[in-house]
Design an enzyme around this catalytic site. Structure first.
Site, PDB file in Angstrom:
ATOM      1  N   CYS A 388      27.969   9.287  65.721  1.00 10.72           N
ATOM      2  CA  CYS A 388      27.967   9.210  63.780  1.00 10.72           C
ATOM      3  C   CYS A 388      29.210   8.790  62.945  1.00 10.72           C
ATOM      4  O   CYS A 388      29.635   7.923  63.663  1.00 10.72           O
ATOM      5  CB  CYS A 388      27.342  10.292  62.986  1.00 10.72           C
ATOM      6  N   HIS A 514      22.518  11.427  66.283  1.00  4.23           N
ATOM      7  CA  HIS A 514      22.998  12.477  66.571  1.00  4.23           C
ATOM      8  C   HIS A 514      22.256  12.340  68.255  1.00  4.23           C
ATOM      9  O   HIS A 514      21.074  13.742  67.842  1.00  4.23           O
ATOM     10  CB  HIS A 514      22.230  13.779  65.724  1.00  4.23           C
ATOM     11  N   GLU A 516      22.310  14.828  70.387  1.00  3.46           N
ATOM     12  CA  GLU A 516      22.646  15.873  70.834  1.00  3.46           C
ATOM     13  C   GLU A 516      22.029  17.176  70.673  1.00  3.46           C
ATOM     14  O   GLU A 516      21.555  17.936  70.629  1.00  3.46           O
ATOM     15  CB  GLU A 516      23.989  16.674  70.803  1.00  3.46           C
TER      16      GLU A 516
END
Ligand code: GLN
Length: 557
Positions: A388, A514, A516
């Site tokens: 990001c 994202h 993650e």
């Protein structure tokens, strides 16, 4: 289940004594154990604070905002739930007082209460109860709904939630509800003993409001012996077998295994009348063994703003644990403040690491240090993953230092710019409200064949979660591509750049989304997996290089 009318079982998890005892992990662990016994399970968190969602809260206050597929900005415990249960959750799985009151006030303004006085009991508690049941109705016939109540018993703002779960037992019956309470049993060194009084007080508070816990999870530095369990049982009106030790562990993924060894899932199933096979935990156990005994080590630097607040990057830390499992290595993370990089130069910190990750973020503070760090790893061919804001910084760095676009920057930080390589998305220009107005949630991304990302995922279209306002500015696309930046992923209509890579570098990837948020302990995210793999390769070369250097030039390994 074979009843004529399906009745979901409700497990309520409350906490006492102090916060941060790991109620989220405990709830997720219970979910995993029940799911691994073949039951269908869903899980949700009810947070008593007045924010409508945590999206507007400072990470210093609240840690990471965990974004779901549907764009909900939620508490970081939802991340644990998704990781432990391997399920994608939705907005309805995270309810706050703010959201409950927002609904009630809108209803009151519309006149829906037909002249009644609107009160905490029954209007607020009814709204909470209908949301407690929402996970059931939307998920079809689930066997078990686990609800974690945020905060600790005794908090003023938590009272309506506790009252609502008390009423739920009356409504759906003893055999269909289970109250689990997590407390602290501290070790007092001067007495040389585990102390049960805080737990007694916490349970007393619960009983005063009409909730008798069925199971106690006691967080303590060491296992509770039989006499401590008996004492707690006696004072708290719970059978000693339902007093479970929740000891401090090295990895959070050990928690369900500890609970299982003490018979917690058997106990829950028998209290709720659930007949099911023993749990299938072989894959989970294998994963935990890999975490505990890795063959290799790598060091990844994380340069961000909240370097002292690791909860702000919870999912990133967990993603590295998962990627470590698949690469048979322990990923050590070193946290570097971007201000330190500005002051001492990137080389001082990054010469001895095997990879650099720049996480997402907001605001200008620290951005120049991040850009300097990215320049160093790009030039020294150290593996890089930018997420990001991290990806946006990589684009700025490339524009400035490879394309000579001096002062290239993002419109987030300066309005008047010669080269705004990152700029506001068209549909964001008229937005004034801060809450829930970013580009949020899952969007499809089409990968460019031959890119590193495509090889990592092994497919051409993926879905990833977003939380941002700014974007790669397509006006500069041709120029940056001509200089060697590759667009490796974009929205299906090709308007939004989602992934950039530098093909001339061994592993340099920046993503606008994202990753993650989608990594799981038994299935690492492909980009984290490949990033860590590249870091392992780089480390081998770095160590060989180090050994061949004269003694006084060697850097630590
Ligand atoms: N601040 C940037 C934006 O809004 C990046 C956001 C993020 O890193 N999550 O676009």
């Amino acid at each position: 289940m074979s009843e004529a009318k399906h009745q979901s079982k409700y497990i309520f998890v409350t906490g006492g004594v102090v916060s941060a005892l790991g109620k989220g992990i405990a709830s997720a662990s219970i979910g995993l154990l029940l799911k691994s016994r073949g039951l269908s399970v869903t899980i949700q968190k009810f947070d008593p604070y007045l924010n409508v969602d945590p999206g507007t809260m400072n990470p210093f206050q609240h840690g990471e905002v965990f974004v779901l597929d549907d764009g909900a900005e939620t508490d970081l415990d939802l991340g644990h739930y998704e990781r432990f249960l391997s399920e994608n959750l939705a907005q309805r799985h995270n309810v706050t007082s703010g959201r409950v009151y927002e609904t009630i006030i809108q209803r009151e303004r519309r006149g829906d209460y037909l002249g009644a006085t609107v009160q905490v009991i029954p209007h607020v508690t009814n709204e909470i109860k209908s949301r407690l049941r929402m996970a059931e109705s939307k998920n079809g016939e689930v066997d078990v709904i686990i609800t974690e109540i945020g905060g600790t018993v005794g908090d003023i703002e938590g009272q309506p939630f506790l009252e609502a779960i008390r009423q739920m037992r009356l409504e759906v019956g003893d055999g269909n509800t289970l109250f689990i309470h997590l407390t602290l049993v501290p070790y007092i060194a001067s007495a040389g003993e585990l102390k049960t009084k805080p737990t007694q007080h916490s349970v007393k508070q619960l009983r005063e409001i009409g909730i008798q816990p069925d199971v106690l999870l006691c967080r303590s530095p060491e296992p509770l012996d039989a006499s401590v369990k008996e004492k707690i049982g006696l004072f708290c009106n719970v059978p000693p077998a339902a007093v479970i030790s929740a000891i401090d562990v090295e990895s959070i993924y050990e928690v369900p295994l500890h609970f299982n060894r003490q018979g917690l899932d058997d106990l829950i199933c028998s209290k709720l009348g659930l007949s099911c096979p023993p749990p299938e935990l072989a894959a989970w156990e294998k994963m935990v063994a890999k975490i505990m005994h890795p063959a290799k080590n790598v060091t990844i630097a994380i340069v961000g703003k909240y370097v002292n607040l690791h909860d702000a990057y919870k999912s990133i830390i967990e993603s590295f644990v998962h990627a470590g499992v698949e690469n048979d290595c322990r990923v050590e993370t070193v946290w570097i403040s971007s201000e330190d990089i500005r002051r001492d130069g990137a080389g001082k910190f990054l010469d001895s690491v095997d990879g650099l990750l720049i996480p997402g973020g907001f605001g200008e503070r620290g951005v120049e240090g991040k850009i300097e760090a990215i320049r160093f790893v790009r030039e020294h061919k150290i593996p890089f993953l930018g997420i990001c804001l991290g990806m946006q910084c990589a684009v700025i760095e490339f524009a400035r230092n490879v394309c000579n676009l001096t002062d290239a920057h993002s419109h987030e930080f300066h309005r008047e710019l010669p080269y705004p390589v990152i700029s506001l998305m068209a549909d964001q220009k008229s937005v004034t409200d801060m809450g829930g107005t970013m580009r949020l949630g899952a969007y499809p991304c089409v990968l460019t064949p031959s890119s590193k990302s495509y090889h990592a995922y092994g497919k051409t279209q993926v879905s990833e979660r977003h939380r941002h306002r700014y974007e790669f500015n397509n006006e500069f696309r041709e120029q940056l591509e001509a200089a060697g930046l590759k667009v490796a992923g974009q929205s299906p209509d090709e308007r939004l750049v989602e992934i950039i890579e530098v093909p001339a570098h061994p592993w340099f990837v920046g993503v606008q989304f994202h990753p993650e948020l989608k990594s799981r302990p038994t299935k690492a995210h492909p980009l984290f997996r490949e990033f860590v793999r590249a870091a392992v390769d780089y480390r081998e070369k770095r160590l060989v290089r180090n050994v061949t250097k004269p003694e006084n030039e060697r850097k630590l390994s």
